[in-house]
Design an enzyme around this catalytic site. Structure first.
Site, PDB file in Angstrom:
ATOM      1  N   GLU A   1       0.816  -1.219   0.000  1.00  0.00           N
ATOM      2  CA  GLU A   1       0.000   0.000   0.000  1.00  0.00           C
ATOM      3  C   GLU A   1       0.855   1.277   0.000  1.00  0.00           C
ATOM      4  OE1 GLU A   1      -2.891  -0.385   3.148  1.00  0.00           O
ATOM      5  OE2 GLU A   1      -3.965  -1.970   2.083  1.00  0.00           O
TER       6      GLU A   1
ATOM      7  N   GLU B   1      -4.753  -8.221  -0.978  1.00  0.00           N
ATOM      8  CA  GLU B   1      -5.675  -8.194   0.158  1.00  0.00           C
ATOM      9  C   GLU B   1      -7.074  -8.094  -0.423  1.00  0.00           C
ATOM     10  OE1 GLU B   1      -4.767  -5.242   3.101  1.00  0.00           O
ATOM     11  OE2 GLU B   1      -2.631  -5.784   3.151  1.00  0.00           O
TER      12      GLU B   1
END
Length: 681
Positions: free
Chosen positions: A294, A413
């Site tokens: 991220e 994810e």
């Protein structure tokens, strides 16, 4: 411990199909394409195999005239099924498989070849097919049974396909400052083995290195911590799992400061990945590296963010490849900015891959659903078309940019963000999301890696806490499931019971019946089906509702020809009642007699001009759990401090309460000097 390249996936089974000649009359089977009496050659390879699953590659060579479209068919001899495919549209009917061209490989010239791949599942045996047809033209197989060939590495696409489905061991080695800091016990071998036993083929191992990396100029990694990471990696490989190892919360702890501390960060990142790469360079290619989790950057323009991410990804690639050994061709995974599936971040990563010109790379994004739906805010409590479009847009973006160009994509994810908070998103709406998103990811050949902390994996008992959530998620690995417009039928207690209808959404499956527990119900007596309209008869409802006390009285299940059954709960209710109240702003609650009903969403506007009131000022629709939260046991609807912190004193707010039965109610609140007065009107 060092691993050799050990998998059965290195075994390749090859079939070469020779040229065959057809009778002249067969040339008219597919008039849309150029016809020829010549046949084809097919090279069918099982490139990876594990208990119950395999990856195969099929190369088709056209020995006839040019074709403007192609379709290859074969029968599986051992009951195998195709669960995922790339570079072709693959469908099954029983044992028969049909692979049809994609939009970008439709043309197949004379003596030209086209290849596609797929992931399959099997039972006791995985025998190779022995005959194929191309556009109806038979391709014969002389020379007997297929034979084994020398080993060969998987492509990046095949590697990532074999990783489906994947699982994260989150909030452990990525916890700060230590592995147990966020409430989990240390990862052990039994936990890792259970991941495999649950049906997963890969493990994402999030690791935060910050607390375990020394000061410059060496930025050395604590050897004991690296040993611990290696221990878990070894357990996963021993369990026959692929592993994806990353740098996790380092993304915001120190990597985010590229603008103000660029040279130090690049030096630290180089030292970090050098240490990781050197430790694992002799490991098999079932181990993948992910450059950064991220990625985000502080106090920067968008252009600077993309520049910094490109620089970090290219440095990661150069460092790992430079250590040699297995790292020379290991699959390296790189994220888009914020691991977003939006178009611009995707395009920027395409540019990075173009510069690298490396066939052994993969892209990664994260996906937790359309934000308003996932958090039940902004008036999006249902799985509607906007939420569906968010899924298809994101998955189409990465498919078109990467997968269609032979670059695999991992959704590193994956889950529904609000799915772990009881009541935040209604259960049936969650299940519809899981069914649709899982199926669309499979259609687009995207490997999904479940973030285990969202659906609630019970590490103490090595099982998922929510069997229904888990069942729908698991079913989407291989098939669709039938759903319905709702999983709740609200039957008014104060009214006579009548027939009640719910609309099914079979998703191209066959409805096979309705049951109560293990009791199969009788069509015509207990229910009727007209098209997709399922009508539950009043006689059955009367029996199951019993004393008609408020609340859920029974569950019915609609069974379809594949996938997870759809639950329909029968709920006895009446319209809720609310009452006037006075209380402190930080704990105010509306007295509510729920009477079997449940809260759907809430709207808040100022009475004088209709402008938005309360938290998240850009919308009048408040977030479940933040702007409002039902307490069914205490018979109240809590507003509390988070709501009134953002409400102006002495200004009346009109609340509209929405319930899952379809009921709506209006309530008015005014805060003055920390005290709230609430009235029904």
């Amino acid at each position: 411990m060092q691993f050799i390249r050990h998998r059965a996936r290195r075994r390749i089974v090859a079939i070469t199909v020779a040229v065959a000649t057809l009778a002249a009359g067969l040339g008219a089977i597919l008039p849309a394409v150029a016809q020829s009496a010549a046949g084809c050659e097919v090279d069918y390879q099982v490139k990876s195999e594990w208990p119950g699953g395999f990856v195969a590659n099929v190369e088709v060579t056209n020995r006839g005239e040019a074709r403007s479209g192609w379709e290859l068919k074969w029968d599986f001899p051992s009951g195998q099924t195709v669960t995922q495919a790339w570079n072709a549209d693959v469908a099954s009917s029983g044992d028969t498989v049909t692979a049809k061209h994609a939009s970008y490989n439709k043309a197949l010239g004379a003596d030209e070849s086209v290849a596609f791949g797929f992931v399959g599942s099997f039972g006791e045996a995985n025998e190779a097919p022995t005959s194929f047809t191309l556009n109806g033209t038979a391709c014969t197989l002389p020379g007997g049974e297929p034979t084994g060939e020398p080993t060969e590495d998987l492509t990046a696409m095949e590697t990532v396909a074999a990783m489906q489905p994947g699982f994260n061991l989150g909030n452990s080695l990525d916890a700060i400052p230590d592995e147990t800091s966020w409430g989990n016990y240390p990862i052990n071998q039994a936990l890792v083995q259970d991941v495999k036993d649950e049906g997963f083929n890969s493990l994402r191992l999030p690791v935060t290195w910050d607390e375990h990396q020394g000061e410059g100029p060496d930025y050395a990694i604590d050897p004991a911590y690296l040993d611990r990471v290696e221990e878990v990696v070894n357990w996963a490989l021993e369990a026959d799992l692929y592993v994806m190892l990353d740098t996790h919360h380092d993304s915001w702890i120190w990597l985010a400061d590229m603008k103000t501390n660029r040279e130090e960060i690049l030096a630290r990142n180089e030292a970090l990945w050098t240490a990781i790469a050197e430790r694992f360079k002799d490991y098999p290619d079932e181990l993948l590296f992910e450059s950064i989790n991220e990625p985000q950057f502080n106090d920067t323009t968008d252009a600077e963010k993309y520049q910094y991410l490109d620089e970090l990804n290219q440095q990661f690639h150069e460092v790992v490849r430079g250590t040699g050994g297995g790292n020379a061709d290991r699959v390296l995974v790189m994220p888009t900015l914020h691991t977003s599936g939006d178009q611009t971040p995707v395009d920027e990563l395409v540019s990075t891959f173009t510069d690298l010109n490396d066939p052994n790379v993969a892209a990664t994004i994260h996906f937790y659903g359309y934000w308003p739906f996932a958090m039940n805010l902004a008036g999006s409590p249902t799985f509607d078309q906007v939420t569906k479009d968010n899924i298809t847009d994101s998955f189409d973006n990465v498919y078109d940019a990467f997968v269609a160009n032979d670059i695999p994509v991992i959704i590193g994810e994956y889950s529904l963000l609000g799915g772990n908070v009881e009541g935040k998103v209604e259960r049936g709406e969650i299940l519809k999301f899981l069914e649709f998103a899982g199926n669309y990811a499979r259609e687009k050949n995207l490997t999904t890696m479940l973030w285990d902390c969202v659906p609630g994996y019970d590490r103490d008992n090595l099982q998922f806490r929510d069997a229904e959530y888990w069942g729908m998620y698991q079913a989407a690995w291989t098939t669709r499931s039938g759903v319905a417009e709702t999983d709740q039928l609200f039957i008014p207690k104060a009214e006579p019971i009548s027939d009640t209808t719910v609309t099914l959404e079979p998703n191209d499956l066959e409805f096979e019946g309705l049951r109560h527990g293990d009791t199969q119900l009788t069509e015509g007596t207990d229910y009727t089906l007209s098209g997709n309209e399922l009508t539950i008869k009043a006689s059955l409802l009367t029996q199951l509702l019993g004393d008609r006390e408020y609340g859920k009285k029974a569950d019915l299940h609609a069974d379809f020809s594949a996938g997870q059954p759809w639950r329909i709960s029968l709920i006895s209710y009446d319209k809720p009642t609310i009452a006037n109240a006075t209380g402190a702003a930080d704990s105010f609650a509306i007295p509510t007699e729920w009477k079997g009903d449940t809260m759907k969403t809430m709207q808040a506007v100022y009475s004088d001009d209709g402008s938005n009131a309360g938290p998240i000022e850009w919308t009048s629709w408040k977030e479940w759990g933040e702007g409002f939260k039902p307490d069914y046991a205490a018979n109240e609807l809590d507003l509390g401090s988070k709501f009134f912190n953002d409400v102006q004193d002495d200004r009346e707010v009109k609340l509209t309460l929405y319930f899952w039965s379809g009921a709506t109610m209006t309530y008015y609140v005014t805060e003055s000097g920390g005290t709230v007065t609430g009235t029904t009107g």
